[in-house]
Each structure stands twice: as C-alpha cells, then as structure tokens.
Design an enzyme around this catalytic site. Sequence first.
Site, PDB file in Angstrom:
ATOM      1  N   GLY A 181      10.498 -14.637 -17.294  1.00 35.50           N
ATOM      2  CA  GLY A 181      10.882 -14.973 -15.931  1.00 35.50           C
ATOM      3  C   GLY A 181      10.087 -14.263 -14.853  1.00 35.50           C
ATOM      4  N   ARG A 209       5.296 -18.108 -18.160  1.00 36.37           N
ATOM      5  CA  ARG A 209       4.551 -18.479 -16.950  1.00 36.37           C
ATOM      6  C   ARG A 209       3.533 -17.410 -16.545  1.00 36.37           C
ATOM      7  NH1 ARG A 209       6.936 -21.858 -13.416  1.00 36.37           N
ATOM      8  NH2 ARG A 209       8.943 -21.236 -14.299  1.00 36.37           N
ATOM      9  N   TYR A 240      10.719 -30.284  -9.692  1.00 36.56           N
ATOM     10  CA  TYR A 240      11.245 -29.074  -9.048  1.00 36.56           C
ATOM     11  C   TYR A 240      10.788 -28.913  -7.602  1.00 36.56           C
ATOM     12  CZ  TYR A 240      11.169 -27.748 -14.062  1.00 36.56           C
ATOM     13  OH  TYR A 240      11.291 -27.710 -15.412  1.00 36.56           O
ATOM     14  N   CYS A 259       3.063 -45.352 -11.383  1.00 41.84           N
ATOM     15  CA  CYS A 259       3.874 -46.320 -10.641  1.00 41.84           C
ATOM     16  C   CYS A 259       5.203 -45.702 -10.291  1.00 41.84           C
ATOM     17  CB  CYS A 259       4.087 -47.568 -11.481  1.00 41.84           C
ATOM     18  SG  CYS A 259       2.560 -48.449 -11.692  1.00 41.84           S
ATOM     19  N   GLU A 260       5.167 -44.835  -9.305  1.00 40.05           N
ATOM     20  CA  GLU A 260       6.344 -44.028  -8.976  1.00 40.05           C
ATOM     21  C   GLU A 260       6.059 -43.390  -7.629  1.00 40.05           C
ATOM     22  OE1 GLU A 260       9.836 -42.411  -9.455  1.00 40.05           O
ATOM     23  OE2 GLU A 260       9.080 -42.995 -11.413  1.00 40.05           O
TER      24      GLU A 260
HETATM   25  C1  LIG Z   1      11.622 -20.060 -20.643  1.00 40.01           C
HETATM   26  C2  LIG Z   1      11.957 -18.813 -21.331  1.00 40.01           C
HETATM   27  C3  LIG Z   1      11.056 -17.731 -21.297  1.00 40.01           C
HETATM   28  C4  LIG Z   1       9.801 -17.747 -20.485  1.00 40.01           C
HETATM   29  O1  LIG Z   1      10.075 -17.845 -19.135  1.00 40.01           O
HETATM   30  P1  LIG Z   1       8.916 -17.680 -18.041  1.00 40.01           P
HETATM   31  O2  LIG Z   1       9.618 -17.914 -16.751  1.00 40.01           O
HETATM   32  O3  LIG Z   1       7.907 -18.723 -18.341  1.00 40.01           O
HETATM   33  O4  LIG Z   1       8.371 -16.303 -18.194  1.00 40.01           O
HETATM   34  C5  LIG Z   1      11.368 -16.617 -22.033  1.00 40.01           C
HETATM   35  N1  LIG Z   1      12.498 -16.567 -22.778  1.00 40.01           N
HETATM   36  C6  LIG Z   1      13.381 -17.579 -22.816  1.00 40.01           C
HETATM   37  C7  LIG Z   1      14.579 -17.454 -23.659  1.00 40.01           C
HETATM   38  C8  LIG Z   1      13.144 -18.726 -22.099  1.00 40.01           C
HETATM   39  O5  LIG Z   1      14.040 -19.723 -22.139  1.00 40.01           O
END
Ligand SMILES: *Cc1c(COP(=O)(O)O)cnc(C)c1O
Length: 443
Positions: free
Chosen positions: A248, A293, A334, A361-362
């Site tokens: 995250g 990410r 998003y 097509c959207e």
């Molecule tokens: C999606 C996810 C991640 C990676 O999240 P990022 O935001 O891409 O770093 C890590 N662990 C779990 C359990 C996830 O669902």
Amino acid sequence: MYLHGTSKINAKGHLEIGGCDVRDLAAEFGTPLYIVDEALVRQRAREYVDAFRASGLKFQVAYASKAFSVMAMCAIAEQENLSLDVVSDGELYTALKAGFPAQRIHFHGNNKTPEEINMALDANIGCFVVDNFIELDLLNALAGEKGKKVNVLLRITPGVEAHTHEFISTGQTDSKFGFDLGNGAAYEGIKQAAELANLNVLGVHSHIGSQIFEVEGFRMAVDRVAAFAVQIRDELGLTFQVINLGGGFGIRYTEADAPLPVSTYVKAITDAIISHFTEAKFPLPEIWVEPGRSMVGDAGTTLYTVGTSKDIPGVRKYVAVDGGMTDNPRPALYDSKYEAVLANRANDPKEETVSIAGKCCESGDMLIWDLELPKVQTGDLLAVFCTGAYNYAMASNYNRIRRPAVVFVKDGEASLAVKRESLDDIVVNDVIPARLQKSGAAK
Ligand SMILES: *Cc1c(COP(=O)(O)O)cnc(C)c1O
C-alpha cells in the site's frame, strides 16, 4: 515535467528511458508499448531491502506480483532477493515458470480453490496467507492428504483503513478479506489454526489499503497487531514469529501525490515493532511487507501513437491514441490521474489543452482529461508516465484489441519481456461448435 528514474529528454527533444530513445522503441516494437525502466525497479527493491537491513530485524520483502506479473519481473524479483506474493494459479504458474524459488512464494486470496491449493502444496511454497475459516479447514485437509505440514499466516483486518492521506480507525471492518480483529474472529481463527495438525501458524498478516502517503496507518496497524500478539501469547501460549504488514506504499502519479521515501515507511514500521515487542518482552518477530505498486508503478511508461482528433469549438479537443482502457483501465475504474508528454517533441512549447481518448467503443474510455501539450499531430508519440503497476496486469482484450508488448530497458538496451499479441492470439481459444459450422467454414 516530472521525469521518473532514468527518464530524460535527449538532445533531439525525444523522451529517453533506460538510455533508449522512445522513437526507436516505437519503430522496433510498435505502439502501444509498455516500457519498464529496469534500473528503477531494482532501485526500489534495494530501497526496501536496505531499509530493513538497517533495522536489524529479520525480514522478507515480498513483491505483490498482482501489480505486474510477468516472468521477466519475477526474474528481477528473484535476483533482488525479494519474496513474491501470488493470488491465483496463474500468478503462481508465472512465478514457477520463471524459476522463482517456491520457498519464497506466499499465496494470498479470499477464495483459493482446491485446485489452486493443491498446486501450491505440490510446489512446496513457503507460506499460505489464510483468509477465512473455510480455507483453514480446506488447507488443513488438503495438506494432510499429501502428508504435509504448511506454514500459514492468518490475514486479519485490524480495523485500520488507509487511503492516500486519510486513514480511519473502524471498530469493525466491512471488508471481504480476512479475520476481523474487533469482533473476535481473528482470535478464534488463531485458536482453531493452532489446533489443526497440518498447519504451522507463523503469525498474522494485515494490509490496510493502497496508495498510502502517511505512516500513521501503519503505526496504528502495528499497535493493534502487537497487542493481539501479546494476547495470543498470554492466553493461548502461541508466539508469533512473523508479522506481515502488507503493501500500500504510495507513489507519485501526478504533482498532487507526495509519497514518502520507502525508508520512511519501513522505519516507521520497524521502529513501532521494536518498541512494542521489546516492551512486551516478546522475541522480535520477522517482518514481512508486500509492496506492489511502489515496486513497479513509476518504472512503467506507456507509449502511444496519436491517431485522430476531434475539436469541438468552445468545448474540448479530443485526441485519440492507439490504446486506451484496454491497456489502462484505471482512469475508467478509479478516476486515476496521469501525467504525459509528447515524447517525440518533448521540448516544444505547450500550445493547447487536449483530452486523451482511447480507441474503445466506450465514452468512458478516456486516459487523461485536460492535458497541456504542444500542437498535437497525427503520428506524434504520447508517453503516459507511471503505468507500471495495475496496467498490463489489468489489460483486457475488449473490442478484441491486442494487448501491447512489454519491453525492459536498461543502459541503452531494450529487451522484449512480453510479445505483442497477434491476431491469431485473439482467436486462439475460440471454437466454432460443429453444429454451427457450415461446410467450408473456418475450423
Ligand atoms: C494489493 C495488495 C498488496 C499490494 O498493494 P500495493 O498497493 O500495490 O502495494 C499487498 N498485499 C495485499 C494483501 C494486497 O491485497
């Protein structure tokens, strides 16, 4: 203009990534094209590993491969001593095919099928992150059939939700994932897991959100997980050896995003762990994290060729590129924002505000609204930055558009990592049932 990693504008006014002029890449590989700055991926991996080394704790940095699961990426993760998260048989297969060491693979997901679990058991992966009570029993039974005892973490929802700048503490988390800490499900899950003969409970996992720009959410998760670890030790006599704090960690898509350095997130987590567990006279656990990410996002750039445009006087000018929501569904899903440049004339003065449309097509197939560019012409190259995570991974064949190629660039060398899909690939799984075939129809 913000340039990530090795990206720069060269003497010809062209965007260059990894020492490769993107005009040459377009000529060699075609467009749309995903370009991955390999040096930047490796740099990110090392930032995580170095930050954990500095903490003195035992650790695993598990790349969440769902962000971008291709064999070449698994190979880099292996070389950088990362572990790997998978959430499906397809991601597991990709990792195994790439020769990724099974012991460093962790299997996630809220609905792993018996087939997937068996495949992972046969491969001897390192750990299952168990999501729910049904999976506990299923995994225990399937492991038993194979005479195996498997490592598990229990995914708990700690009642902390973090998203960008906000994080909220909720008593009971409304989430499809995991064992809830607040309502006692996590406690009951650990208790049951500890009694299952074929499971070896290593500890717990928590993932609080995505694109997080603050450390408070992680600190709060550590507070709750540490308190839970102490409770479990005191009441059940089970000592967690591993705490997994998920992923995250945020990245910079546009100037509105202000991510912290990787080392800041890691230090906040490791400091909080050390202080809580030392205070509780608890052996320091091994810490796992799961960046997706932040490992690959800003290392990716998508290169498009400009095709048509539509100028609606007084309203807006649409400029269409040769890809769209098929290679990047995130704006449609998003409302994600991106920055971009005219890659073949990057130094030209900005003269007009245009909106970048895809070719599907959207009406919702828009990549960027209100982007300032030089006067755009058919045949220009548009580079959209920060498309390394959840772009190729989420690409589709909507409108039977072929998925683009992926190239890894480094030190002036461009290496194909995924081939562009062919027209034959588009129909490879199609079958015309015999009763629908006319004589002479294609077989
Ligand atoms: C999606 C996810 C991640 C990676 O999240 P990022 O935001 O891409 O770093 C890590 N662990 C779990 C359990 C996830 O669902």
